[in-house]
Design a protein around this motif. Sequence first.
Motif, mmCIF file in Angstrom:
data_model
loop_
_atom_site.group_PDB
_atom_site.id
_atom_site.type_symbol
_atom_site.label_atom_id
_atom_site.label_comp_id
_atom_site.label_asym_id
_atom_site.label_seq_id
_atom_site.Cartn_x
_atom_site.Cartn_y
_atom_site.Cartn_z
ATOM 1 N N GLU A 489 0.826 -1.395 -0.042
ATOM 2 C CA GLU A 489 0.036 -0.060 -0.108
ATOM 3 C C GLU A 489 0.905 1.366 0.184
ATOM 4 O OE1 GLU A 489 -3.226 0.112 -0.540
ATOM 5 O OE2 GLU A 489 -2.849 -2.198 -0.695
ATOM 6 N N LEU A 490 1.995 1.190 0.685
ATOM 7 C CA LEU A 490 2.975 2.212 0.766
ATOM 8 C C LEU A 490 3.581 2.565 -0.685
ATOM 9 C CD1 LEU A 490 4.471 2.013 4.105
ATOM 10 C CD2 LEU A 490 3.109 3.709 3.650
ATOM 11 N N ARG A 491 3.884 1.485 -1.095
ATOM 12 C CA ARG A 491 4.691 1.517 -2.483
ATOM 13 C C ARG A 491 3.746 2.106 -3.740
ATOM 14 N NH1 ARG A 491 9.242 -1.416 -3.651
ATOM 15 N NH2 ARG A 491 9.999 -2.458 -1.562
ATOM 16 N N THR A 492 2.273 2.035 -3.687
ATOM 17 C CA THR A 492 1.752 2.540 -4.760
ATOM 18 C C THR A 492 1.573 3.969 -4.862
ATOM 19 O OG1 THR A 492 0.372 0.720 -4.628
ATOM 20 C CG2 THR A 492 -0.786 2.364 -6.016
ATOM 21 N N PRO A 493 1.444 4.724 -3.809
ATOM 22 C CA PRO A 493 1.354 6.187 -3.971
ATOM 23 C C PRO A 493 2.876 6.570 -4.124
ATOM 24 C CG PRO A 493 0.846 5.383 -1.522
ATOM 25 C CD PRO A 493 0.654 4.171 -2.494
ATOM 26 N N LEU A 494 3.972 5.829 -3.464
ATOM 27 C CA LEU A 494 5.198 6.030 -3.691
ATOM 28 C C LEU A 494 5.725 6.347 -5.189
ATOM 29 C CD1 LEU A 494 7.621 6.976 -1.496
ATOM 30 C CD2 LEU A 494 8.135 4.527 -1.653
ATOM 31 N N ALA A 495 4.861 5.112 -5.921
ATOM 32 C CA ALA A 495 5.359 5.076 -7.077
ATOM 33 C C ALA A 495 4.895 6.359 -8.095
ATOM 34 C CB ALA A 495 4.512 3.794 -7.815
ATOM 35 N N SER A 496 3.537 6.463 -7.822
ATOM 36 C CA SER A 496 3.010 7.986 -8.359
ATOM 37 C C SER A 496 4.029 9.045 -7.995
ATOM 38 C CB SER A 496 1.554 8.314 -7.729
ATOM 39 O OG SER A 496 0.543 7.547 -8.826
ATOM 40 N N THR A 497 4.288 9.347 -6.874
ATOM 41 C CA THR A 497 5.128 10.472 -6.463
ATOM 42 C C THR A 497 6.551 10.456 -7.160
ATOM 43 O OG1 THR A 497 4.175 10.187 -4.210
ATOM 44 C CG2 THR A 497 5.939 11.815 -4.190
ATOM 45 N N ASN A 524 -0.385 15.154 -4.218
ATOM 46 C CA ASN A 524 -1.455 14.322 -3.548
ATOM 47 C C ASN A 524 -0.913 13.095 -3.291
ATOM 48 O OD1 ASN A 524 -3.321 16.391 -3.985
ATOM 49 N ND2 ASN A 524 -3.965 15.802 -6.076
ATOM 50 N N ALA A 525 -0.059 12.230 -4.039
ATOM 51 C CA ALA A 525 0.482 10.887 -3.855
ATOM 52 C C ALA A 525 1.108 11.007 -2.560
ATOM 53 C CB ALA A 525 1.122 10.574 -5.068
ATOM 54 N N ALA A 526 1.789 12.051 -2.550
ATOM 55 C CA ALA A 526 2.621 12.105 -1.088
ATOM 56 C C ALA A 526 1.901 12.439 0.175
ATOM 57 C CB ALA A 526 3.610 13.093 -1.141
ATOM 58 N N GLU A 527 0.753 13.363 -0.202
ATOM 59 C CA GLU A 527 -0.231 13.420 1.130
ATOM 60 C C GLU A 527 -0.809 12.003 1.257
ATOM 61 O OE1 GLU A 527 -2.406 17.433 1.817
ATOM 62 O OE2 GLU A 527 -3.296 16.070 0.066
ATOM 63 N N ASN A 528 -1.558 11.277 0.353
ATOM 64 C CA ASN A 528 -2.104 10.054 0.407
ATOM 65 C C ASN A 528 -0.985 8.947 1.274
ATOM 66 O OD1 ASN A 528 -3.928 8.093 0.394
ATOM 67 N ND2 ASN A 528 -3.438 7.542 -1.716
ATOM 68 N N LEU A 529 0.188 9.265 1.008
ATOM 69 C CA LEU A 529 1.274 8.433 1.561
ATOM 70 C C LEU A 529 1.244 8.741 2.976
ATOM 71 C CD1 LEU A 529 3.263 6.477 0.636
ATOM 72 C CD2 LEU A 529 4.972 8.224 0.267
ATOM 73 N N VAL A 530 1.280 10.017 3.562
ATOM 74 C CA VAL A 530 1.108 10.361 4.849
ATOM 75 C C VAL A 530 -0.032 9.619 5.604
ATOM 76 C CG1 VAL A 530 1.164 12.311 6.434
ATOM 77 C CG2 VAL A 530 2.619 12.402 4.489
ATOM 78 N N VAL A 531 -1.030 10.013 4.981
ATOM 79 C CA VAL A 531 -2.418 9.464 5.685
ATOM 80 C C VAL A 531 -2.272 7.752 5.950
ATOM 81 C CG1 VAL A 531 -5.048 8.604 5.233
ATOM 82 C CG2 VAL A 531 -3.959 11.030 4.492
ATOM 83 N N GLY A 661 -12.386 -4.082 -5.860
ATOM 84 C CA GLY A 661 -11.061 -3.355 -6.457
ATOM 85 C C GLY A 661 -11.579 -1.930 -6.995
ATOM 86 N N SER A 662 -12.724 -2.016 -7.402
ATOM 87 C CA SER A 662 -13.167 -0.618 -8.018
ATOM 88 C C SER A 662 -13.338 0.306 -7.097
ATOM 89 C CB SER A 662 -14.678 -0.749 -8.630
ATOM 90 O OG SER A 662 -15.507 -1.269 -7.747
ATOM 91 N N ILE A 663 -13.535 -0.021 -5.795
ATOM 92 C CA ILE A 663 -13.578 0.933 -4.666
ATOM 93 C C ILE A 663 -12.789 2.003 -4.658
ATOM 94 C CG2 ILE A 663 -13.809 1.424 -2.116
ATOM 95 C CD1 ILE A 663 -16.349 0.399 -3.159
ATOM 96 N N LYS A 664 -11.446 1.162 -4.858
ATOM 97 C CA LYS A 664 -10.024 2.074 -4.671
ATOM 98 C C LYS A 664 -10.159 2.975 -5.691
ATOM 99 C CE LYS A 664 -5.450 1.793 -3.101
ATOM 100 N NZ LYS A 664 -4.754 0.602 -2.372
ATOM 101 N N ARG A 665 -10.281 2.481 -6.896
ATOM 102 C CA ARG A 665 -10.270 3.280 -8.006
ATOM 103 C C ARG A 665 -11.189 4.721 -8.086
ATOM 104 N NH1 ARG A 665 -9.862 -1.239 -10.862
ATOM 105 N NH2 ARG A 665 -11.892 -1.317 -11.491
ATOM 106 N N ARG A 666 -12.478 4.380 -7.587
ATOM 107 C CA ARG A 666 -13.417 5.521 -7.668
ATOM 108 C C ARG A 666 -13.291 6.210 -6.372
ATOM 109 N NH1 ARG A 666 -19.350 2.932 -8.142
ATOM 110 N NH2 ARG A 666 -19.523 4.751 -7.863
ATOM 111 N N TYR A 667 -13.060 5.742 -5.206
ATOM 112 C CA TYR A 667 -13.253 6.341 -3.920
ATOM 113 C C TYR A 667 -11.864 6.540 -3.085
ATOM 114 C CZ TYR A 667 -18.080 5.128 -4.779
ATOM 115 O OH TYR A 667 -19.362 4.958 -5.171
ATOM 116 N N GLY A 668 -10.788 5.875 -3.513
ATOM 117 C CA GLY A 668 -9.502 5.886 -2.826
ATOM 118 C C GLY A 668 -9.383 5.344 -1.693
#
Lengths: 711, 143
Positions: A489-497, A524-531, A661-668
């Motif tokens: 879960e950490l790697r995904t936003p990190l990858a975007s960042t 945003n990706a970095a912020e998500n990472l913090v959350v 799976g679609s929840i993440k795409r639609r709602y994060g």
Amino acid sequence: MPKKSRGLTADTELTEGALLNRMTNRIRKSLELQEILSAAVVEIRSFLGTDRVKIYRFEPDGSGEVIAESVCNQRLPSLLGLHFPAGDIPPYAREMFIKARQRVIVDIPSQVTTLSRLEAPLTTADLTVEDVYNLPLKEILKRPVDPCHVEYLTAMGVQSSLVIPLLHQQELWGLLVSHHAEPKKFSKKKIQSVQLLADQVTIAITQASLLRDAQERARREAVVNQITTLLHSPLPITEILQIVLECVVKVVEGSAGRLYLFGHKADAAAQLYTFGNQPTLSNNQLLETSRFWQHLLTQNSAPFQPVEELFETSELLSGKDLERKTLSLRSYRRFNPYAVSDIYQEPQLEEVLPAFHSKPIRSLLVMPLSYGEEPLGFLTIFRNEIDTDIVWAGRYSPDDRNDRVRESFAAWRELKKGQAREWRSEEIDLVRSLGTHLTMAIMQNRLYQCEREQRMIVEMRNQELNIARSAAEEASRLKSDFLSSTSHELRTPLASTLNYLKLLKEGFYDNPDELQEYINVAYNAAENLVVIINDVLDIAKIEAGRMHVQLEPVNLPEMLREEENLFRPESRQKGIPLIIDCQVDEVQADATRLRQVLTNLLANAFKFTDSGEVRVRAIQRMQETEGSPQPVVEISVADTGIGIDSDRGDLLFEPFVQADGSIKRRYGGTGLGLTICKRLVELMGGQIWLESPGKGQGTTVTFMLPVVPKS
Amino acid sequence: MNILLVDDDEILARGTAKLIYRLGNHQVSITDDPSEIFQRCQRGEIDLVLMDVNIPGAEWEGREVSGADLARALKNHPQTAHIPIILITAYAMLSERRALMEASQADGFCAKPVTDYDALLEMIDRLGQKSNSGSVDHNSGRG
């Protein structure tokens, strides 16, 4: 003359030989002693040609009874079945019978003459038992007969007598007596023959006694067998003990019995098995707790007898050896049964005697049961009093019995009521032996129980260990799963960042808008990472037990108003009203954590709802907890959003799990929100659950907190 | 080279695609739809697949599938077996990585986030050349 004489001798021998043969055959034919004796007296009387031949049997107390008799033509009165008191045949006389083997008084009148001729002669009556034992037989026989005896026989109408003792195991068993109303002399030969016949009778007595002993032993063995079989039967021990008690009581002809067993363990109560009419103490106390019974277990009390071997060998042991022997015996002492024939004569029983009043019990037998040093209890058998009925030869008063000879031997029936019955040694032995078997069975059962308990304890421990191991393995697996999921879960936003920062770093943007877009995405990706990191840290903290909650009264309406304010912008923006229905003033909770839970649940509700409403409701109700109803506060957050299949509801409380799976795409989101809510609610002593009628039909998450905090 | 990037996170995928295009000059298209993947691969439009393992919600032949499942399906289809596949995954633990490579029969592996694009591009070039030169030998495509 010699010829004639020879013929007579041969004839006599023939008769005697025939008689002996007949007697021997009779004795061999029959095992019935009475039958043999009855036949013997008839044969012997006809052989001797006297008026009466009787067999007299001694009782243990010295008295005796005529048990077989043959009288010729009523020339003398019958004495059959009559009892004679012990004083009639004093000890010295009995000793004389043993020593002399036979005694003939040819002529009573002549004895009377002899006695009257002498001035205070020394008669046999002046002999002591010791005298008889020590003096040569000739000396004794020289003495005139005891004048009392002479008088006695005269009173019986007897003028001559022949007495042959019947011995059994070196003891005087009885007498073979011939009486004649006239003086009569017997030839030596005749007396020898009678002696031979008496020997045959003695053999018969011995055989009968052996037979009785064998039968007795067989009966005892049968009982012991029956009881040991019972003791090892698969019935429950309590049933077995009850049956065995009844058997033991019946076999020794007791009227009642009881088996008292001490509490096996410190906390266990004593057990009492009873059979028959029991004596009862007024204060509901048990007999076995009284001094008499308790004394039987204490070492130095009178009733207690150490093992017989100690007596047998003590003389051979030196002081030190004896001490050692005593010590070793003390640690393995056995108890003997303690027999009381007459409870009213036993001073130690005085304090419990009231229990026996109005009961017919007269005797008791107590077998203390013990295993090694450990006293187990008592087996007690009671016996009722009996009535005796004895027919005496002539009435006598105990006072003048020794002074005056009875003048009449007419039968006098003496009926005695309420007599104690002696415990016979065979009965005592039997009870001892059964007591030992009982002890073994009880100990075996205790060992078995003990072993079973141990086994169960071991099994329970094993089970506990297995559960603990599974739990540890599960915890370890969950931890590793969580770590793996976290890493993912950490790697995904990190990858975007990283991707967008690299695009920026390389300058791969075509226009200022694209530049701005790249910066926004990276941010945003970095912020998500913090959350995510914060959520993960929260969970890790709870898991490690480092999240502490401080339960205090929280003003719930106020907190809900704050939440309302917090979500007002979202509510307005999406056009979804937030309705608060709070029927509770206060709740026991940690304010910070309760707010975190509420915020999380409301955020989810708004996130997954496009139209409709979000409703928060707080009520108080009673809930059954540990058997008693406890007041609880229930807070529910209901939305009209996307809902979830009812079977997946519980899964959402697992870390990183989202409905699909679609929840993440639609709602994060991270899939950690509900996990954290669940852990926090549980930390505050509550429960949380999720309900949804199905996809698209809204979701209600409810959590419950106790009103009174758990200590 | 025409590369197909399979990823459900569109924003992330767009960034990755742009970097591969700008750094390696490959055409990258993005999808997370299994049927589109198969169609395009079978039509021969694709020279290499970059496959994210975690594509929640993806369904193929009526059941939920992962990127590893799709990779294995492509490798087991005669028309697509020759196309090199590189797995991209955020499941970066060694044990997970081994299991995934085994299950997917992929040719290469790349951890997410991609920090070393040079290495990734080098792997893409190497697998792409092998695939081109040895199109007769299906086995050569496997790393």
